[in-house]
Design a protein around this motif. Structure first.
Motif, mmCIF file in Angstrom:
data_model
loop_
_atom_site.group_PDB
_atom_site.id
_atom_site.type_symbol
_atom_site.label_atom_id
_atom_site.label_comp_id
_atom_site.label_asym_id
_atom_site.label_seq_id
_atom_site.Cartn_x
_atom_site.Cartn_y
_atom_site.Cartn_z
ATOM 1 N N ARG A 128 22.902 135.441 -5.894
ATOM 2 C CA ARG A 128 23.882 134.450 -5.434
ATOM 3 C C ARG A 128 23.310 133.044 -5.540
ATOM 4 N NH1 ARG A 128 25.494 132.138 -0.363
ATOM 5 N NH2 ARG A 128 23.761 133.213 0.597
ATOM 6 N N GLU A 186 23.404 131.947 -9.135
ATOM 7 C CA GLU A 186 24.769 131.638 -9.550
ATOM 8 C C GLU A 186 25.218 130.272 -9.030
ATOM 9 O OE1 GLU A 186 26.919 134.990 -8.033
ATOM 10 O OE2 GLU A 186 26.341 136.280 -9.704
ATOM 11 N N GLN A 187 24.766 129.892 -7.844
ATOM 12 C CA GLN A 187 25.163 128.608 -7.254
ATOM 13 C C GLN A 187 24.364 127.432 -7.813
ATOM 14 O OE1 GLN A 187 24.948 128.704 -2.994
ATOM 15 N NE2 GLN A 187 26.533 130.233 -2.801
ATOM 16 N N THR A 188 23.277 127.711 -8.511
ATOM 17 C CA THR A 188 22.424 126.632 -9.013
ATOM 18 C C THR A 188 22.476 126.605 -10.532
ATOM 19 O OG1 THR A 188 20.475 128.087 -8.836
ATOM 20 C CG2 THR A 188 20.921 126.614 -6.989
ATOM 21 N N TYR A 205 25.674 127.852 -12.382
ATOM 22 C CA TYR A 205 26.973 127.242 -12.092
ATOM 23 C C TYR A 205 27.650 126.808 -13.385
ATOM 24 C CZ TYR A 205 30.515 124.096 -10.356
ATOM 25 O OH TYR A 205 31.705 123.485 -10.104
ATOM 26 N N VAL A 239 28.144 119.717 -6.344
ATOM 27 C CA VAL A 239 28.431 121.070 -5.890
ATOM 28 C C VAL A 239 27.746 121.288 -4.539
ATOM 29 C CG1 VAL A 239 28.152 123.530 -6.420
ATOM 30 C CG2 VAL A 239 28.557 121.889 -8.271
ATOM 31 N N TYR A 240 28.467 121.896 -3.602
ATOM 32 C CA TYR A 240 27.927 122.219 -2.280
ATOM 33 C C TYR A 240 27.735 123.723 -2.200
ATOM 34 C CZ TYR A 240 29.275 117.481 -1.085
ATOM 35 O OH TYR A 240 29.399 116.119 -1.063
ATOM 36 N N SER A 241 26.579 124.146 -1.740
ATOM 37 C CA SER A 241 26.296 125.581 -1.651
ATOM 38 C C SER A 241 26.855 126.164 -0.358
ATOM 39 C CB SER A 241 24.782 125.826 -1.686
ATOM 40 O OG SER A 241 24.196 125.499 -0.439
ATOM 41 N N SER A 242 26.999 127.465 -0.359
ATOM 42 C CA SER A 242 27.219 128.180 0.895
ATOM 43 C C SER A 242 25.842 128.287 1.557
ATOM 44 C CB SER A 242 27.818 129.554 0.600
ATOM 45 O OG SER A 242 26.964 130.295 -0.230
ATOM 46 N N THR A 287 21.752 124.579 3.704
ATOM 47 C CA THR A 287 22.823 124.362 2.736
ATOM 48 C C THR A 287 22.310 123.306 1.774
ATOM 49 O OG1 THR A 287 23.854 122.679 4.120
ATOM 50 C CG2 THR A 287 24.722 124.932 4.299
ATOM 51 N N TYR A 320 24.190 119.710 -4.672
ATOM 52 C CA TYR A 320 23.600 119.548 -5.997
ATOM 53 C C TYR A 320 24.388 118.515 -6.796
ATOM 54 C CZ TYR A 320 21.864 124.189 -4.725
ATOM 55 O OH TYR A 320 21.306 125.258 -4.060
#
Length: 134
Positions: free
Chosen positions: A77, A80-82, A85, A92-95, A106, A109
């Motif tokens: 995860r 995928e968020q970094t 993406y 972009v803000y992460s969960s 949190t 990016y």
């Protein structure tokens, strides 16, 4: 609001561990502390400030993506968020990201793409914020 130097002084407390006389660092976490980082994706080089290093539990302020990946739970995860993406957004803000040291952060990016190849991520800058202390 504390300046960066005051925040570091608050986060770090020097003490002596018995029976040695070598000083060591004890992190006194402060929820809301923000650390900053700059990731050169093409050269796989990340530089971060001292707050980010302490909250995440890194040994150095300069490291590789694999080093940060070792510090997070939910590695897929996180990837995928970094670097994985693929959206159009530049910010972009992460969960919440759970770290192996028990802290939760949190991140925000700033995605920077190559001007000649808009699909090529070349740099990520941003900040992480401590939201839960172990």
């Amino acid at each position: 609001l504390m300046c960066k130097k005051d925040a570091l002084s608050f986060l770090i407390k020097k003490h002596h561990v018995v029976p040695t006389t070598e000083p060591s660092q004890k992190i006194i976490p402060l929820v809301g502390a923000r650390g900053f980082f700059d990731y050169d994706v093409l050269n796989n080089n990340i530089e971060c400030d001292e707050i980010n290093r302490l909250v995440v539990g890194l040994d150095s302020n300069i490291y590789k993506f694999s080093d940060i990946l070792e510090k997070v739970e939910g590695k897929t995860r996180f990837q995928e968020q970094t670097i994985g993406y693929s959206g159009d957004e530049k910010i972009v803000y992460s969960s919440p990201i759970s770290l192996i040291n028990g802290n939760v952060i949190t991140a925000k990016y700033n995605m920077i793409y190559d001007k000649n190849d808009p699909g090529l991520l070349i740099r990520m800058t941003g900040e992480s914020q401590l939201v839960k202390v172990a």
